[in-house]
Motif scaffolding. Structure first.
Motif, PDB file in Angstrom:
ATOM      1  N   GLU A 197       3.553   1.662  -4.768  1.00 38.50           N
ATOM      2  CA  GLU A 197       4.675   2.366  -4.426  1.00 38.50           C
ATOM      3  C   GLU A 197       5.514   1.623  -3.401  1.00 38.50           C
ATOM      4  N   ILE A 198       4.777   1.022  -2.380  1.00 38.07           N
ATOM      5  CA  ILE A 198       5.407  -0.177  -1.381  1.00 38.07           C
ATOM      6  C   ILE A 198       6.100  -1.087  -2.194  1.00 38.07           C
ATOM      7  N   VAL A 199       5.551  -1.573  -3.320  1.00 39.28           N
ATOM      8  CA  VAL A 199       6.124  -2.631  -4.002  1.00 39.28           C
ATOM      9  C   VAL A 199       7.429  -2.039  -4.678  1.00 39.28           C
ATOM     10  N   GLU A 200       7.241  -0.846  -5.476  1.00 41.82           N
ATOM     11  CA  GLU A 200       8.552  -0.381  -6.194  1.00 41.82           C
ATOM     12  C   GLU A 200       9.470  -0.001  -5.347  1.00 41.82           C
ATOM     13  N   LEU A 201       9.120   0.601  -4.080  1.00 46.04           N
ATOM     14  CA  LEU A 201      10.314   1.025  -3.164  1.00 46.04           C
ATOM     15  C   LEU A 201      10.912  -0.197  -2.509  1.00 46.04           C
ATOM     16  N   THR A 202      10.348  -1.399  -2.443  1.00 47.83           N
ATOM     17  CA  THR A 202      10.989  -2.616  -1.824  1.00 47.83           C
ATOM     18  C   THR A 202      11.641  -3.599  -2.747  1.00 47.83           C
ATOM     19  N   GLY A 203      11.042  -3.474  -4.082  1.00 41.72           N
ATOM     20  CA  GLY A 203      11.414  -4.506  -4.692  1.00 41.72           C
ATOM     21  C   GLY A 203      10.949  -6.101  -4.532  1.00 41.72           C
ATOM     22  N   ALA A 204       9.973  -6.121  -3.726  1.00 40.69           N
ATOM     23  CA  ALA A 204       9.750  -7.682  -3.097  1.00 40.69           C
ATOM     24  C   ALA A 204       9.299  -8.399  -4.043  1.00 40.69           C
ATOM     25  N   ALA A 205       9.904  -9.666  -3.926  1.00 39.04           N
ATOM     26  CA  ALA A 205       9.441 -10.746  -4.513  1.00 39.04           C
ATOM     27  C   ALA A 205       8.686 -11.917  -3.684  1.00 39.04           C
ATOM     28  N   GLU A 206       8.869 -11.604  -2.468  1.00 38.20           N
ATOM     29  CA  GLU A 206       8.407 -12.511  -1.365  1.00 38.20           C
ATOM     30  C   GLU A 206       7.672 -11.416  -0.489  1.00 38.20           C
ATOM     31  N   THR A 222      -3.770  -8.507   2.580  1.00 39.85           N
ATOM     32  CA  THR A 222      -2.552  -8.699   1.936  1.00 39.85           C
ATOM     33  C   THR A 222      -2.818  -9.098   0.491  1.00 39.85           C
ATOM     34  N   ARG A 223      -3.909  -9.402   0.110  1.00 39.86           N
ATOM     35  CA  ARG A 223      -4.200  -9.868  -1.278  1.00 39.86           C
ATOM     36  C   ARG A 223      -3.625  -8.653  -2.249  1.00 39.86           C
ATOM     37  N   ILE A 224      -4.131  -7.445  -1.641  1.00 37.31           N
ATOM     38  CA  ILE A 224      -3.912  -6.114  -2.342  1.00 37.31           C
ATOM     39  C   ILE A 224      -2.277  -6.063  -2.599  1.00 37.31           C
ATOM     40  N   LEU A 225      -1.449  -6.329  -1.739  1.00 37.68           N
ATOM     41  CA  LEU A 225      -0.025  -6.339  -1.823  1.00 37.68           C
ATOM     42  C   LEU A 225       0.385  -7.210  -3.020  1.00 37.68           C
ATOM     43  N   LEU A 226      -0.142  -8.376  -2.613  1.00 39.19           N
ATOM     44  CA  LEU A 226       0.251  -9.701  -3.595  1.00 39.19           C
ATOM     45  C   LEU A 226      -0.091  -9.258  -5.092  1.00 39.19           C
ATOM     46  N   GLN A 227      -1.279  -8.563  -5.231  1.00 37.98           N
ATOM     47  CA  GLN A 227      -1.659  -8.238  -6.788  1.00 37.98           C
ATOM     48  C   GLN A 227      -0.648  -7.131  -7.271  1.00 37.98           C
ATOM     49  N   ALA A 228      -0.245  -6.476  -6.321  1.00 38.54           N
ATOM     50  CA  ALA A 228       0.536  -5.371  -6.828  1.00 38.54           C
ATOM     51  C   ALA A 228       1.853  -5.960  -7.092  1.00 38.54           C
ATOM     52  N   ALA A 261       2.468  -9.174  -8.236  1.00 44.36           N
ATOM     53  CA  ALA A 261       2.079  -9.615  -9.550  1.00 44.36           C
ATOM     54  C   ALA A 261       2.106  -8.637 -10.822  1.00 44.36           C
ATOM     55  N   ASP A 262       1.454  -7.645 -10.574  1.00 44.61           N
ATOM     56  CA  ASP A 262       1.442  -6.449 -11.300  1.00 44.61           C
ATOM     57  C   ASP A 262       2.681  -5.909 -11.771  1.00 44.61           C
ATOM     58  N   ALA A 263       3.631  -5.672 -10.744  1.00 50.28           N
ATOM     59  CA  ALA A 263       5.050  -5.398 -11.098  1.00 50.28           C
ATOM     60  C   ALA A 263       5.900  -6.396 -11.625  1.00 50.28           C
ATOM     61  N   GLY A 264       5.359  -7.596 -11.611  1.00 43.26           N
ATOM     62  CA  GLY A 264       6.079  -8.839 -12.220  1.00 43.26           C
ATOM     63  C   GLY A 264       7.063  -9.464 -11.425  1.00 43.26           C
ATOM     64  N   THR A 265       7.183  -9.218  -9.966  1.00 40.19           N
ATOM     65  CA  THR A 265       8.065  -9.578  -9.081  1.00 40.19           C
ATOM     66  C   THR A 265       7.451 -10.821  -7.926  1.00 40.19           C
ATOM     67  N   LEU A 266       6.321 -10.880  -8.092  1.00 40.62           N
ATOM     68  CA  LEU A 266       5.728 -12.018  -7.152  1.00 40.62           C
ATOM     69  C   LEU A 266       6.167 -13.300  -7.445  1.00 40.62           C
ATOM     70  N   GLN A 267       6.738 -14.003  -6.205  1.00 41.54           N
ATOM     71  CA  GLN A 267       7.388 -15.330  -6.258  1.00 41.54           C
ATOM     72  C   GLN A 267       6.699 -16.164  -5.161  1.00 41.54           C
ATOM     73  N   ARG A 268       6.805 -15.640  -3.972  1.00 39.27           N
ATOM     74  CA  ARG A 268       6.421 -16.523  -2.827  1.00 39.27           C
ATOM     75  C   ARG A 268       5.571 -15.678  -1.752  1.00 39.27           C
ATOM     76  N   TYR A 269       4.729 -16.308  -1.038  1.00 39.03           N
ATOM     77  CA  TYR A 269       3.907 -15.778  -0.078  1.00 39.03           C
ATOM     78  C   TYR A 269       4.098 -16.796   1.100  1.00 39.03           C
ATOM     79  N   VAL A 270       4.287 -16.421   2.291  1.00 44.54           N
ATOM     80  CA  VAL A 270       4.552 -17.209   3.528  1.00 44.54           C
ATOM     81  C   VAL A 270       3.601 -16.727   4.484  1.00 44.54           C
TER      82      VAL A 270
END
Length: 331
Positions: free
Chosen positions: A78-87, A99-105, A107-116
């Motif tokens: 839900e957080i990833v869908e709301l924010t559209g986050a790629a980073e 944080t790995r939980i968020l990163l996996q979400a 990745a599952d949404a196809g938006t994952l690009q970068r982690y800082v």
């Protein structure tokens, strides 16, 4: 050995180096020469301290980690869908366990690009970067080794919609004025399309809070005393950590927990790198941490005063802990 290709997706920049010693020296000189001695909690987290804290988080009394993780597990998509986050930028990233939980979400949404990841321990930043780039072939990691109170300007320019995460209740370590000042600094990092994700501990039965910081296994006590080992090593001091008693209590008026170390007897400590001599009276106390517990109303007030607006407040079923999504206030 890291597989071929992962190194080209990992960038780590260290902005501490000698400045870390300077920060510790300044804090010791300032905090331990006051009438009421105190140290900021950021110096807990050398490699030993980080490992001890991970052990604290596994203790049955320590509810914040498991409740925050449960919220993430339930609401990450839900957080990833709301924010559209790629980073994802994470302040105080540590082992990136939650944080790995968020990163996996992402990745599952196809938006994952970068982690800082932003942390004071370079070895940990590099280890996490190596692990995550193996787990996520699409991921680039730009690690920052620094003090987030002094080095926010080194966060790289965004690649896409961004979440800045500040988890674990660490916001509560700031006193109220400093807390709002730091939130304003975070607001300046965000663009209109970006979000701040805050983990904050909520006000509850004081007995539950106090038990979390006084675990029966004594790991919180070892974690607290570790700051004395850090000072001994980095500033050539001669603290006797075992001569200090750990205790933590909930201040009902201020609604925060305090961790302290209490001298078991009269002693004199030499901090040779600073040419400093510190006297402790029998049972004299030194504060090493505060951790504010929030109400939703207080959190909303802090955000508003810092140029941020509340977008979503997520809690566990028992309302022990909250994750808050905030974004820059319009205008």
């Amino acid at each position: 050995m890291e597989p071929a290709g992962t190194l080209s997706r990992v960038f780590v920049h260290n902005y501490l180096e000698e400045a870390a010693d300077s920060s510790l020296a300044d804090d010791v000189l300032d905090g331990l020469t006051r009438p009421f001695k105190e140290l900021p909690p950021k110096h807990f987290y050398d490699e030993v301290g980080a490992d001890l804290f991970d052990q604290v988080c596994d203790e049955p009394e320590y509810y914040p980690t498991r409740t925050e993780r449960a919220i993430l597990q339930e609401r990450a998509a839900e957080i990833v869908e709301l924010t559209g986050a790629a980073e994802l930028v994470e302040l105080g990233s540590g082992t990136a366990a939650k944080t790995r939980i968020l990163l996996q979400a992402m990745a599952d949404a196809g938006t994952l690009q970068r982690y800082v990841p932003f942390d004071v321990t370079e070895g940990m930043v590099r280890d996490v970067a190596a692990e995550l780039t193996q787990e996520h072939p699409e991921l680039t990691v730009h690690g920052i080794v620094g003090d987030f109170e002094r080095h926010l300007e080194h966060i790289p320019a965004p690649d896409g919609p961004r979440i800045v995460a500040f988890l674990g209740g660490t916001l509560g370590n700031f006193i109220p004025g400093s807390r709002r000042r730091f939130l304003r600094q975070l607001a300046d990092v965000l663009r209109p399309q970006d979000y701040l994700l805050l983990g904050t501990d909520l006000v509850k039965d004081p007995a539950i809070i106090e038990a979390a910081y006084n675990d029966a296994a004594g790991i919180s006590a070892a974690f607290n005393r570790n700051v004395l080992h850090v000072i001994n090593r980095e500033l050539d001091a001669d603290f006797e950590p075992d001569a200090f008693e750990h205790f933590a209590f909930f201040d009902r008026e201020r609604e925060w927990i305090e961790m302290r170390l209490r001298a078991s007897r009269k002693m004199t400590v030499n901090v040779r790198a600073l040419n400093l001599v510190i006297d402790f009276a029998p049972r004299e106390e030194m504060r090493t941490e505060i951790s504010t517990k929030f109400t939703p109303e207080r959190l909303a007030e802090d955000l508003e005063a810092s140029g941020l607006e509340l977008a979503e407040l997520l809690t566990d079923a028992e309302k022990m802990f909250s994750l808050t999504l905030a974004r820059p206030a319009p205008g």
